[in-house]
Design a protein around this motif. Structure first.
Motif, PDB file in Angstrom:
ATOM      1  N   SER A 327       0.950  -1.311   0.122  1.00  0.00           N
ATOM      2  CA  SER A 327       0.138  -0.044  -0.060  1.00  0.00           C
ATOM      3  C   SER A 327       0.865   1.221  -0.094  1.00  0.00           C
ATOM      4  N   ILE A 328       2.112   0.987   0.337  1.00  0.00           N
ATOM      5  CA  ILE A 328       3.079   2.188   0.392  1.00  0.00           C
ATOM      6  C   ILE A 328       3.727   2.448  -1.026  1.00  0.00           C
ATOM      7  N   GLY A 329       4.226   1.580  -1.762  1.00  0.00           N
ATOM      8  CA  GLY A 329       4.795   1.605  -3.046  1.00  0.00           C
ATOM      9  C   GLY A 329       5.328   0.353  -3.454  1.00  0.00           C
ATOM     10  N   ASP A 330       6.069   0.351  -4.438  1.00  0.00           N
ATOM     11  CA  ASP A 330       6.449  -0.848  -5.247  1.00  0.00           C
ATOM     12  C   ASP A 330       7.924  -0.879  -5.574  1.00  0.00           C
ATOM     13  N   ALA A 331       8.532  -2.067  -6.014  1.00  0.00           N
ATOM     14  CA  ALA A 331       9.837  -2.118  -6.237  1.00  0.00           C
ATOM     15  C   ALA A 331       9.939  -3.362  -7.250  1.00  0.00           C
ATOM     16  N   GLU A 332      10.793  -3.542  -7.950  1.00  0.00           N
ATOM     17  CA  GLU A 332      11.236  -4.621  -8.724  1.00  0.00           C
ATOM     18  C   GLU A 332      12.802  -4.636  -8.964  1.00  0.00           C
ATOM     19  N   GLY A 333      13.238  -6.256  -9.421  1.00  0.00           N
ATOM     20  CA  GLY A 333      14.473  -6.588  -9.761  1.00  0.00           C
ATOM     21  C   GLY A 333      14.453  -7.300 -10.829  1.00  0.00           C
ATOM     22  N   THR A 334      15.480  -7.174 -11.501  1.00  0.00           N
ATOM     23  CA  THR A 334      15.718  -7.867 -12.938  1.00  0.00           C
ATOM     24  C   THR A 334      16.889  -9.012 -13.027  1.00  0.00           C
ATOM     25  N   ILE A 335      16.564  -9.899 -13.625  1.00  0.00           N
ATOM     26  CA  ILE A 335      17.487 -11.118 -13.718  1.00  0.00           C
ATOM     27  C   ILE A 335      17.541 -11.376 -15.203  1.00  0.00           C
ATOM     28  N   ARG A 336      18.655 -11.456 -15.854  1.00  0.00           N
ATOM     29  CA  ARG A 336      18.769 -12.099 -17.005  1.00  0.00           C
ATOM     30  C   ARG A 336      19.329 -13.522 -17.208  1.00  0.00           C
ATOM     31  N   LEU A 337      18.509 -14.350 -17.903  1.00  0.00           N
ATOM     32  CA  LEU A 337      19.069 -15.624 -17.905  1.00  0.00           C
ATOM     33  C   LEU A 337      19.393 -15.955 -19.516  1.00  0.00           C
ATOM     34  N   TYR A 338      20.556 -16.386 -19.713  1.00  0.00           N
ATOM     35  CA  TYR A 338      21.252 -16.580 -20.966  1.00  0.00           C
ATOM     36  C   TYR A 338      21.658 -18.084 -21.077  1.00  0.00           C
ATOM     37  N   LYS A 339      21.826 -18.567 -22.451  1.00  0.00           N
ATOM     38  CA  LYS A 339      22.134 -19.526 -22.637  1.00  0.00           C
ATOM     39  C   LYS A 339      23.749 -19.990 -22.466  1.00  0.00           C
ATOM     40  N   MET A 340      23.860 -20.861 -21.872  1.00  0.00           N
ATOM     41  CA  MET A 340      25.330 -21.465 -21.708  1.00  0.00           C
ATOM     42  C   MET A 340      25.711 -22.378 -22.538  1.00  0.00           C
ATOM     43  N   GLU A 341      26.715 -22.079 -23.463  1.00  0.00           N
ATOM     44  CA  GLU A 341      26.914 -23.139 -24.441  1.00  0.00           C
ATOM     45  C   GLU A 341      28.304 -23.820 -23.906  1.00  0.00           C
ATOM     46  N   LEU A 342      28.073 -25.300 -23.963  1.00  0.00           N
ATOM     47  CA  LEU A 342      29.175 -26.442 -23.516  1.00  0.00           C
ATOM     48  C   LEU A 342      29.883 -26.886 -24.969  1.00  0.00           C
ATOM     49  N   PRO A 343      31.058 -26.641 -25.582  1.00  0.00           N
ATOM     50  CA  PRO A 343      31.675 -27.353 -26.333  1.00  0.00           C
ATOM     51  C   PRO A 343      32.133 -28.758 -25.982  1.00  0.00           C
ATOM     52  N   TYR A 344      31.763 -29.669 -27.080  1.00  0.00           N
ATOM     53  CA  TYR A 344      32.132 -31.012 -26.838  1.00  0.00           C
ATOM     54  C   TYR A 344      33.203 -31.246 -27.558  1.00  0.00           C
ATOM     55  N   LEU A 345      34.178 -32.328 -26.887  1.00  0.00           N
ATOM     56  CA  LEU A 345      35.518 -32.660 -27.355  1.00  0.00           C
ATOM     57  C   LEU A 345      35.448 -33.909 -27.515  1.00  0.00           C
ATOM     58  N   LYS A 346      36.207 -34.812 -28.295  1.00  0.00           N
ATOM     59  CA  LYS A 346      36.293 -36.213 -28.389  1.00  0.00           C
ATOM     60  C   LYS A 346      37.288 -36.618 -27.573  1.00  0.00           C
ATOM     61  N   SER A 347      37.224 -37.794 -26.944  1.00  0.00           N
ATOM     62  CA  SER A 347      38.039 -38.317 -25.948  1.00  0.00           C
ATOM     63  C   SER A 347      39.220 -38.804 -26.449  1.00  0.00           C
ATOM     64  N   ARG A 348      40.135 -39.193 -25.714  1.00  0.00           N
ATOM     65  CA  ARG A 348      41.556 -39.611 -26.142  1.00  0.00           C
ATOM     66  C   ARG A 348      41.312 -41.221 -25.763  1.00  0.00           C
ATOM     67  N   GLY A 349      40.380 -41.833 -25.724  1.00  0.00           N
ATOM     68  CA  GLY A 349      39.933 -43.404 -25.328  1.00  0.00           C
ATOM     69  C   GLY A 349      40.869 -44.052 -26.518  1.00  0.00           C
ATOM     70  N   GLU A 350      40.750 -45.321 -26.150  1.00  0.00           N
ATOM     71  CA  GLU A 350      41.510 -46.434 -27.118  1.00  0.00           C
ATOM     72  C   GLU A 350      40.674 -46.692 -28.316  1.00  0.00           C
ATOM     73  N   ASP A 351      39.430 -47.319 -27.864  1.00  0.00           N
ATOM     74  CA  ASP A 351      38.649 -47.583 -28.968  1.00  0.00           C
ATOM     75  C   ASP A 351      37.305 -46.838 -29.333  1.00  0.00           C
ATOM     76  N   ALA A 352      36.495 -46.706 -28.072  1.00  0.00           N
ATOM     77  CA  ALA A 352      35.412 -46.047 -28.023  1.00  0.00           C
ATOM     78  C   ALA A 352      35.610 -44.451 -28.006  1.00  0.00           C
ATOM     79  N   GLU A 353      34.593 -43.782 -28.748  1.00  0.00           N
ATOM     80  CA  GLU A 353      34.630 -42.414 -28.782  1.00  0.00           C
ATOM     81  C   GLU A 353      33.625 -41.780 -27.643  1.00  0.00           C
ATOM     82  N   THR A 354      34.253 -40.950 -26.836  1.00  0.00           N
ATOM     83  CA  THR A 354      33.357 -40.326 -25.729  1.00  0.00           C
ATOM     84  C   THR A 354      33.464 -39.181 -25.739  1.00  0.00           C
TER      85      THR A 354
END
Length: 409
Positions: A327-354
């Motif tokens: 009843s006295i006033g108002d206030a607000e806060g802002t949060i920005r959500l962004y996409k975090m990209e995670l690059p994938y690399l091939k493993s150095r395993g012997e046979d299987a690729e992980t």
């Protein structure tokens, strides 16, 4: 035969004979009545019963001024000179008074349900010549009682204003009044020579609070005590009103798609505010399969707002607003959500690729002052890839750990 004599000597008739012989001896010897014990003062709580006990020896054989009548014991209210009782007969018109006699030398004055007006000096008197008497005082104490019509009720003040708390109590002796916070917190005293001080209690009927802050909001107890149980208290609620204040711990939050992420705002407001979330375009968010909202009360005036966005996709990226209104006033806060990209690399395993993920510290990658769509600027080389020194490998199942951390934050 000797045994029968002893039995008869111990019977009721023998005791009466002994008393008669003693009375004759008193008459012959002319012994005057005297008090065996002093009359004792009595202190009693209002509403309870009080007794005075008067023990007089040599009363039965004493004749008053040569008259055939024996001496009598009388009870008198000394301060008003009112005769209360003579021997075993109550004279005054007071149904609460009675007198008992043990048929020997003890007279007792009984006062049932004593009242404040019964207090005063009482006299046990024997009508000898000259008269003999002894006195004692009846003190009637009254447990404390709050005078509600003269005591403050719950009140509201604006932050920075003043509040005057008043507590009146009656009783006898006059009660002592002490103020405390119900939650055990400190009271802030500003009127003393040392200026602003914090104390655990304050004494007196009136407490003046100036420049009131939101931290002083809460329940105050005025406790009245005078040594007569029970002590009594009254609870006074002090409401401090102020416009909402919104604080955002993390204004920039990053997370990979497909994970859940939690957004948080801390709100302080009084009176209680209406809190809700919107997207940056003004669209109000409601609880459904996509969004889960909750509030946790931290104190009488503070709330933690929490919004969980489930399985975030590209369309969920952007700004979110936490809004608080009262009843006295108002206030607000802002949060920005962004996409975090995670690059994938091939493993150095012997046979299987992980596949493995190269990332910086998991927590700092999810929340904090990050650039959108990538890693921290200081951790990237000119090609936009993380520097080897700042990276390490995480197996694919660690993505679940990242998701869990994103939700926990």
């Amino acid at each position: 035969m000797a045994n029968a004599s002893r039995t008869r000597a111990g019977g009721p008739l023998s005791r009466l004979l002994i008393l008669a012989i003693l009375q004759v001896n008193f008459i012959a010897s002319g012994l005057e009545p005297d008090f065996l014990y002093p009359l004792e003062n009595v202190t009693i709580a209002q509403g309870r019963d009080a007794t005075f006990t008067c023990v007089v020896n040599n009363l039965g054989g004493y004749r008053v001024s040569g008259d055939s009548a024996t001496a009598r014991v009388a009870w008198i209210k000394a301060d008003t000179k009112a005769i209360l009782a003579i021997h075993e007969h109550v004279i005054t018109n007071n149904a609460r008074l009675s007198v008992t006699h043990n048929d020997y030398n003890t007279w007792t004055l009984n006062i049932r349900g004593v009242k404040r007006e019964d207090r005063g000096q009482y006299m046990c008197q024997v009508n000898t010549d000259p008269m003999k008497m002894q006195t004692a005082y009846l003190e009637v104490v009254i447990p404390p009682d709050i005078v509600y019509e003269e005591t403050s009720g719950d009140m509201m003040v604006p932050e920075g204003g003043s509040a005057k708390l008043v507590c009146k109590a009656r009783g006898y002796p006059p009660p002592r009044i002490v103020w405390r916070r119900e939650d055990g917190g400190d009271l802030i005293s500003r009127g003393g020579p040392q200026g602003k001080t914090k104390v655990t209690s304050l004494e007196g009927e009136i407490v003046n609070l100036t420049k009131v802050t939101r931290s002083e909001m809460g329940a105050y107890l005025c406790i009245a005590a005078n040594g007569v149980p029970p002590s009594v208290s009254k609870r006074i609620m002090l409401h401090v009103h102020f416009h909402p204040l919104v604080q955002v711990p993390n204004q920039l939050v990053g997370a990979p798609t497909g994970t859940d992420v939690a957004l948080q705002c801390h709100v302080e407001a009084s009176p209680k505010a209406i809190n809700y979330w919107t997207r940056e375009n003004g669209e109000m968010i409601i609880t459904n399969d996509k969004y889960q909202m909750s509030e946790i009360n931290s104190s009488a005036y503070s709330v933690q707002m929490r919004l969980v966005v489930k399985s975030i996709q590209d369309g969920d990226m952007g700004g979110y607003k936490c809004i608080s209104k009262n009843s006295i006033g108002d206030a607000e806060g802002t949060i920005r959500l962004y996409k975090m990209e995670l690059p994938y690399l091939k493993s150095r395993g012997e046979d299987a690729e992980t596949n493995y993920v190269e990332t910086n510290d998991v927590r700092s990658s999810l929340q904090g002052p990050l650039r959108e769509g990538g890693h921290r600027a200081e951790d990237a080389d000119s090609g936009g890839r993380p520097s080897p020194a700042a990276s390490y490998r995480i197996a694919p199942h660690a993505i679940f750990l990242i998701s869990a951390l994103a939700f926990a934050c």
